[in-house]
Design a protein around this motif. Structure first.
Motif, mmCIF file in Angstrom:
data_model
loop_
_atom_site.group_PDB
_atom_site.id
_atom_site.type_symbol
_atom_site.label_atom_id
_atom_site.label_comp_id
_atom_site.label_asym_id
_atom_site.label_seq_id
_atom_site.Cartn_x
_atom_site.Cartn_y
_atom_site.Cartn_z
ATOM 1 N N LEU A 16 0.819 -1.212 0.000
ATOM 2 C CA LEU A 16 0.000 0.000 0.000
ATOM 3 C C LEU A 16 0.852 1.259 0.000
ATOM 4 N N TYR A 17 1.938 1.259 0.774
ATOM 5 C CA TYR A 17 2.809 2.433 0.803
ATOM 6 C C TYR A 17 3.407 2.709 -0.572
ATOM 7 N N LYS A 21 -2.822 4.785 -3.553
ATOM 8 C CA LYS A 21 -3.047 6.232 -3.592
ATOM 9 C C LYS A 21 -3.039 6.734 -2.163
ATOM 10 N N ASN A 22 -2.641 7.991 -1.968
ATOM 11 C CA ASN A 22 -2.623 8.506 -0.605
ATOM 12 C C ASN A 22 -3.282 9.875 -0.516
ATOM 13 N N VAL A 24 -3.311 13.190 2.366
ATOM 14 C CA VAL A 24 -2.664 13.727 3.561
ATOM 15 C C VAL A 24 -3.543 14.802 4.169
ATOM 16 N N VAL A 29 -2.618 10.343 7.599
ATOM 17 C CA VAL A 29 -2.316 10.045 6.201
ATOM 18 C C VAL A 29 -3.020 8.728 5.897
ATOM 19 N N MET A 30 -3.733 8.683 4.773
ATOM 20 C CA MET A 30 -4.468 7.475 4.421
ATOM 21 C C MET A 30 -3.983 6.959 3.072
ATOM 22 N N TYR A 31 -3.697 5.671 3.015
ATOM 23 C CA TYR A 31 -3.314 4.996 1.779
ATOM 24 C C TYR A 31 -4.427 4.010 1.441
ATOM 25 N N CYS A 32 -4.764 3.892 0.161
ATOM 26 C CA CYS A 32 -5.758 2.897 -0.214
ATOM 27 C C CYS A 32 -5.439 2.314 -1.582
ATOM 28 N N ARG A 33 -5.967 1.121 -1.790
ATOM 29 C CA ARG A 33 -5.804 0.421 -3.059
ATOM 30 C C ARG A 33 -6.887 -0.643 -3.138
ATOM 31 N N ALA A 103 -10.111 12.873 3.753
ATOM 32 C CA ALA A 103 -9.200 11.907 3.127
ATOM 33 C C ALA A 103 -9.989 10.880 2.318
ATOM 34 N N LEU A 107 -9.841 10.227 -1.824
ATOM 35 C CA LEU A 107 -9.514 8.915 -2.394
ATOM 36 C C LEU A 107 -10.720 8.226 -3.047
#
Length: 114
Positions: A16-17, A21-22, A24, A29-33, A103, A107
């Motif tokens: 994910l990192y 997609k992120n 801020v 901070v949010m990451y998603c996929r 966030a 996303l």
């Protein structure tokens, strides 16, 4: 009934990192996929820079609660990692909730966005 699935493997977090997609915000901070499952999996990260174990656990509890309350409005089929920032600890709940929603909107995770 919404069941909460969590990410636990280091490889899932790293994927994910690097490829997610992120978004801020001041508190997180949010990451998603997308994932191949029909449900969301979520993981939480709080750095030792945030504070001691009590402070880090409190930040995680607050983030888990914000996520849990927004879950009915969220789209499904995503892996999500939420990283707490330093302001997460002192932020009032409405500010934390607002940052989370912003966030999610950025996303495209909210149901209303589709």
């Amino acid at each position: 009934m919404n069941v909460l699935y969590t990410l636990k493997k280091n490889s899932d977090f790293r994927r994910l990192y690097s490829r997610g997609k992120n978004a801020v915000t001041p508190c997180l901070v949010m990451y998603c996929r997308r994932n191949p499952y029909g449900y969301n999996r979520v993981g939480y990260t709080v750095s030792t820079k945030i504070g001691n174990a009590v402070t880090r656990n409190r930040a995680k509890r607050r983030l888990r609660e914000v996520y849990r309350l927004q879950l009915p409005e969220m789209r499904t089929g995503f892996d999500i990692v939420i990283v707490a920032r330093r302001r997460c600890v002192e932020a009032k709940y409405p500010k934390l909730n607002g940052d989370f929603i912003n966030a999610c909107k950025e996303l495209g995770l909210l149901e209303a966005e589709t």
